[in-house]
Design a protein around this motif. Structure first.
Motif, PDB file in Angstrom:
ATOM      1  N   ASP A 109     -15.467  -0.619  -8.842  1.00 18.79           N
ATOM      2  CA  ASP A 109     -15.927  -0.982 -10.174  1.00 18.79           C
ATOM      3  C   ASP A 109     -16.977  -0.004 -10.701  1.00 18.79           C
ATOM      4  OD1 ASP A 109     -15.993  -2.984 -12.397  1.00 18.79           O
ATOM      5  OD2 ASP A 109     -18.084  -3.150 -11.758  1.00 18.79           O
ATOM      6  N   ARG A 110     -17.827   0.514  -9.815  1.00 18.98           N
ATOM      7  CA  ARG A 110     -18.925   1.375 -10.254  1.00 18.98           C
ATOM      8  C   ARG A 110     -18.398   2.626 -10.947  1.00 18.98           C
ATOM      9  NH1 ARG A 110     -21.148   5.669  -7.858  1.00 18.98           N
ATOM     10  NH2 ARG A 110     -19.934   5.247  -5.965  1.00 18.98           N
ATOM     11  N   THR A 111     -17.352   3.218 -10.407  1.00 21.29           N
ATOM     12  CA  THR A 111     -16.792   4.449 -10.982  1.00 21.29           C
ATOM     13  C   THR A 111     -15.529   4.204 -11.790  1.00 21.29           C
ATOM     14  OG1 THR A 111     -15.554   4.839  -8.929  1.00 21.29           O
ATOM     15  CG2 THR A 111     -17.749   5.841  -9.124  1.00 21.29           C
ATOM     16  N   GLU A 112     -15.073   2.944 -11.828  1.00 20.40           N
ATOM     17  CA  GLU A 112     -13.847   2.588 -12.549  1.00 20.40           C
ATOM     18  C   GLU A 112     -12.667   3.435 -12.068  1.00 20.40           C
ATOM     19  OE1 GLU A 112     -14.525   2.772 -16.741  1.00 20.40           O
ATOM     20  OE2 GLU A 112     -15.813   1.005 -16.751  1.00 20.40           O
ATOM     21  N   LEU A 127      -8.850   6.330 -17.426  1.00 18.59           N
ATOM     22  CA  LEU A 127      -8.270   5.079 -16.970  1.00 18.59           C
ATOM     23  C   LEU A 127      -6.743   5.160 -16.962  1.00 18.59           C
ATOM     24  CD1 LEU A 127      -9.173   2.324 -15.985  1.00 18.59           C
ATOM     25  CD2 LEU A 127      -9.049   1.478 -18.314  1.00 18.59           C
ATOM     26  N   SER A 128      -6.170   5.895 -17.893  1.00 21.76           N
ATOM     27  CA  SER A 128      -4.713   6.076 -17.914  1.00 21.76           C
ATOM     28  C   SER A 128      -4.232   6.777 -16.647  1.00 21.76           C
ATOM     29  CB  SER A 128      -4.300   6.890 -19.144  1.00 21.76           C
ATOM     30  OG  SER A 128      -4.602   6.194 -20.339  1.00 21.76           O
ATOM     31  N   ARG A 129      -5.002   7.724 -16.158  1.00 25.33           N
ATOM     32  CA  ARG A 129      -4.632   8.408 -14.925  1.00 25.33           C
ATOM     33  C   ARG A 129      -4.669   7.445 -13.739  1.00 25.33           C
ATOM     34  NH1 ARG A 129      -7.726  13.940 -13.995  1.00 25.33           N
ATOM     35  NH2 ARG A 129      -6.328  13.824 -12.204  1.00 25.33           N
ATOM     36  N   GLU A 130      -5.685   6.573 -13.697  1.00 21.61           N
ATOM     37  CA  GLU A 130      -5.777   5.603 -12.607  1.00 21.61           C
ATOM     38  C   GLU A 130      -4.592   4.636 -12.646  1.00 21.61           C
ATOM     39  OE1 GLU A 130      -8.005   5.797 -10.219  1.00 21.61           O
ATOM     40  OE2 GLU A 130      -8.921   7.534 -11.199  1.00 21.61           O
ATOM     41  N   VAL A 131      -4.247   4.186 -13.839  1.00 22.36           N
ATOM     42  CA  VAL A 131      -3.122   3.259 -13.982  1.00 22.36           C
ATOM     43  C   VAL A 131      -1.818   3.941 -13.597  1.00 22.36           C
ATOM     44  CG1 VAL A 131      -1.774   1.910 -15.648  1.00 22.36           C
ATOM     45  CG2 VAL A 131      -4.259   1.833 -15.725  1.00 22.36           C
ATOM     46  N   LEU A 132      -1.657   5.194 -13.977  1.00 24.27           N
ATOM     47  CA  LEU A 132      -0.434   5.932 -13.627  1.00 24.27           C
ATOM     48  C   LEU A 132      -0.315   6.097 -12.112  1.00 24.27           C
ATOM     49  CD1 LEU A 132       2.051   7.496 -14.540  1.00 24.27           C
ATOM     50  CD2 LEU A 132       0.618   9.534 -14.742  1.00 24.27           C
ATOM     51  N   ASN A 133      -1.420   6.430 -11.456  1.00 22.57           N
ATOM     52  CA  ASN A 133      -1.394   6.552  -9.992  1.00 22.57           C
ATOM     53  C   ASN A 133      -1.081   5.206  -9.344  1.00 22.57           C
ATOM     54  OD1 ASN A 133      -2.047   9.273 -10.104  1.00 22.57           O
ATOM     55  ND2 ASN A 133      -4.241   8.891  -9.992  1.00 22.57           N
ATOM     56  N   PHE A 134      -1.612   4.152  -9.912  1.00 27.88           N
ATOM     57  CA  PHE A 134      -1.346   2.815  -9.392  1.00 27.88           C
ATOM     58  C   PHE A 134       0.135   2.471  -9.540  1.00 27.88           C
ATOM     59  CE2 PHE A 134      -2.344  -1.977  -9.852  1.00 27.88           C
ATOM     60  CZ  PHE A 134      -2.181  -2.166  -8.493  1.00 27.88           C
ATOM     61  N   GLN A 135       0.704   2.836 -10.661  1.00 25.95           N
ATOM     62  CA  GLN A 135       2.126   2.579 -10.880  1.00 25.95           C
ATOM     63  C   GLN A 135       2.984   3.352  -9.884  1.00 25.95           C
ATOM     64  OE1 GLN A 135       3.972   3.996 -14.603  1.00 25.95           O
ATOM     65  NE2 GLN A 135       4.824   1.949 -14.843  1.00 25.95           N
ATOM     66  N   HIS A 136       2.619   4.586  -9.585  1.00 28.80           N
ATOM     67  CA  HIS A 136       3.361   5.362  -8.590  1.00 28.80           C
ATOM     68  C   HIS A 136       3.293   4.708  -7.214  1.00 28.80           C
ATOM     69  CE1 HIS A 136       2.989   9.309 -11.127  1.00 28.80           C
ATOM     70  NE2 HIS A 136       3.924   8.493 -11.580  1.00 28.80           N
ATOM     71  N   ALA A 137       2.160   4.073  -6.900  1.00 25.70           N
ATOM     72  CA  ALA A 137       1.986   3.462  -5.582  1.00 25.70           C
ATOM     73  C   ALA A 137       2.830   2.207  -5.413  1.00 25.70           C
ATOM     74  CB  ALA A 137       0.510   3.137  -5.352  1.00 25.70           C
ATOM     75  N   ILE A 138       3.088   1.483  -6.503  1.00 23.00           N
ATOM     76  CA  ILE A 138       3.741   0.174  -6.383  1.00 23.00           C
ATOM     77  C   ILE A 138       5.164   0.166  -6.923  1.00 23.00           C
ATOM     78  CG2 ILE A 138       1.501  -0.966  -6.601  1.00 23.00           C
ATOM     79  CD1 ILE A 138       2.263  -1.712  -9.450  1.00 23.00           C
ATOM     80  N   ARG A 139       5.610   1.245  -7.506  1.00 19.11           N
ATOM     81  CA  ARG A 139       6.912   1.239  -8.190  1.00 19.11           C
ATOM     82  C   ARG A 139       8.064   0.867  -7.257  1.00 19.11           C
ATOM     83  NH1 ARG A 139       8.022   6.647 -11.149  1.00 19.11           N
ATOM     84  NH2 ARG A 139       6.428   5.771 -12.543  1.00 19.11           N
ATOM     85  N   ALA A 140       8.017   1.335  -6.018  1.00 17.97           N
ATOM     86  CA  ALA A 140       9.144   1.134  -5.099  1.00 17.97           C
ATOM     87  C   ALA A 140       9.058  -0.179  -4.331  1.00 17.97           C
ATOM     88  CB  ALA A 140       9.222   2.299  -4.114  1.00 17.97           C
ATOM     89  N   LEU A 141       7.980  -0.922  -4.492  1.00 15.91           N
ATOM     90  CA  LEU A 141       7.799  -2.126  -3.681  1.00 15.91           C
ATOM     91  C   LEU A 141       8.898  -3.174  -3.862  1.00 15.91           C
ATOM     92  CD1 LEU A 141       3.939  -2.670  -3.761  1.00 15.91           C
ATOM     93  CD2 LEU A 141       5.356  -1.932  -1.855  1.00 15.91           C
ATOM     94  N   PRO A 142       9.334  -3.481  -5.083  1.00 13.20           N
ATOM     95  CA  PRO A 142      10.405  -4.482  -5.213  1.00 13.20           C
ATOM     96  C   PRO A 142      11.657  -4.126  -4.421  1.00 13.20           C
ATOM     97  CG  PRO A 142       9.394  -4.100  -7.348  1.00 13.20           C
ATOM     98  CD  PRO A 142       8.828  -3.071  -6.412  1.00 13.20           C
ATOM     99  N   SER A 143      12.060  -2.864  -4.445  1.00  9.68           N
ATOM    100  CA  SER A 143      13.261  -2.470  -3.692  1.00  9.68           C
ATOM    101  C   SER A 143      13.013  -2.552  -2.191  1.00  9.68           C
ATOM    102  CB  SER A 143      13.696  -1.056  -4.084  1.00  9.68           C
ATOM    103  OG  SER A 143      12.683  -0.115  -3.774  1.00  9.68           O
TER     104      SER A 143
END
Length: 361
Positions: A89-92, A185-201
């Motif tokens: 949270d400190r560095t978002e 913040l968009s970069r953080e969200v994009l990295n987060f999306q890359h980390a979780i994109r394959a999880l459903p499969s």
């Protein structure tokens, strides 16, 4: 090597201090090995790979890192890569790790490259409250690890959403630094999306493997791998084995994990859309503010120009009459100076009226 244990029927029976002792105890008891490694060097992981005959490609991926989330099958063994995350949270920012899980018939080997996730907590939970699940073997441990990683994604998503809500307030407040924050913040969200994109499969693959392991009870299962429902007697699971009952529970858990992965992916997609909209809105509002400033400046220029013209006209008349050469009216006419002053005033008033009607003043 963080932790090393041999389990039999869900109980820790031995905590070896060396790899050689680990394999000997596993063969002697017929139990399961759970070996936890944290940033192992090449020699240490190669020693484990040679003993367990891990696939070279999987070992290479675990050592090199940087792999996407995936689940690969190598015969009866599997290799899973996950990207656990922690929100700061400190560095978002979102801190990502990489976790490799080797799963075989009698072993689970975890290779971590970051502090997260807390696999020691997963191990303690299984040893104290989940011995029945731990007794199911290596695959169950893999499921527990996956469940923990997915659960840890929820506070990350909550933290990012809170930041986006704050950004919305900054946008409407006209904060000049909000664009930089949106981009970061968009970069953080994009990295987060890359980390979780394959999880459903990945979870869908695991669900299919559960159904495959339950082949001996398929006559009692429906298309989803769950006990068939009898309208008169409810769930017909009396003929299912204890192992199959636990597998049915795992299917329920995997469904829940799958729902969580889908929901988090949807939340992240929504975050990206909101940030894109916030950036567009900030750009629109910034353009509007610049336009308003330009209009205000134009009005100021009109006023300054109008007063400059009004002041300049009397000066022009006065400068002509101030030449004092022979033939000037004030030298031969008694009303010369009053006429000059009146002319100055008339010109100034005329300009003032004209500018006022043009809405320049």
């Amino acid at each position: 090597m963080i932790d090393n244990a041999v389990y039999v029927d869900g109980r820790r029976v031995h905590t070896p201090s060396t790899l050689e002792d680990t394999w000997e105890e596993c063969e002697r008891t017929g139990g399961m090995v759970w070996l936890g490694l944290y940033r192992p060097d090449v020699a240490e992981l190669q020693a484990v790979a040679e003993e367990l005959r891990l696939h070279p490609l999987a070992v290479e991926d675990a050592l090199a890192g940087g792999e996407r989330a995936k689940l690969d099958r190598y015969g009866e063994d599997s290799f899973m890569v996950l990207h656990p995350a922690r929100y700061i949270d400190r560095t978002e920012t979102v801190e990502f790790g990489e976790l490799s899980v080797f799963t075989g018939e009698h072993y689970v080997v975890t290779v971590r490259h970051a502090e997260e996730p807390d696999l020691a907590a997963v191990r303690r939970s299984l040893e104290t409250e989940g011995r029945e699940r731990l007794a199911m073997g290596p695959w169950q441990v893999t499921l527990e690890i996956l469940d923990r990683v997915v659960d840890d994604y929820v506070p990350v998503a909550d933290g990012l959403e809170q930041d986006i809500e704050e950004i919305e307030g900054q946008v409407f407040a006209g904060d000049g630094h909000v664009s930089r924050r949106i981009y970061q913040l968009s970069r953080e969200v994009l990295n987060f999306q890359h980390a979780i994109r394959a999880l459903p499969s990945i979870v869908e693959q695991l669900q299919e493997e559960v159904r495959t392991r339950m082949h001996e009870d398929t006559r009692r299962l429906d298309a989803d791998g769950l006990p068939r429902r009898d309208d008169a007697h409810g769930w017909e699971d009396e003929e299912l084995s204890d192992q199959a009952r636990l597998e049915v529970e795992n299917l329920h858990r995997l469904r829940d994990v799958h729902d969580h992965t889908v929901q988090i992916n949807e939340r992240v997609t929504t975050m990206r859309q909101m940030l894109h909209s916030a950036l567009e809105l900030d750009s629109t509002l910034a353009s509007k503010r610049l336009s308003e400033q330009s209009i205000a400046q134009n009005e100021q220029v009109k006023q300054i120009s109008s007063w400059a013209a009004i002041i300049f006209a009397p000066q022009l008349v006065g400068s002509v009459y101030g030449m004092n050469f022979d033939g000037m009216p004030e030298l031969h006419w008694a009303f010369g100076y009053p006429f000059a002053l009146g002319l100055m005033l008339a010109v100034a008033l005329t300009l003032f009226v004209l500018f006022k009607r043009a809405d320049w003043l």
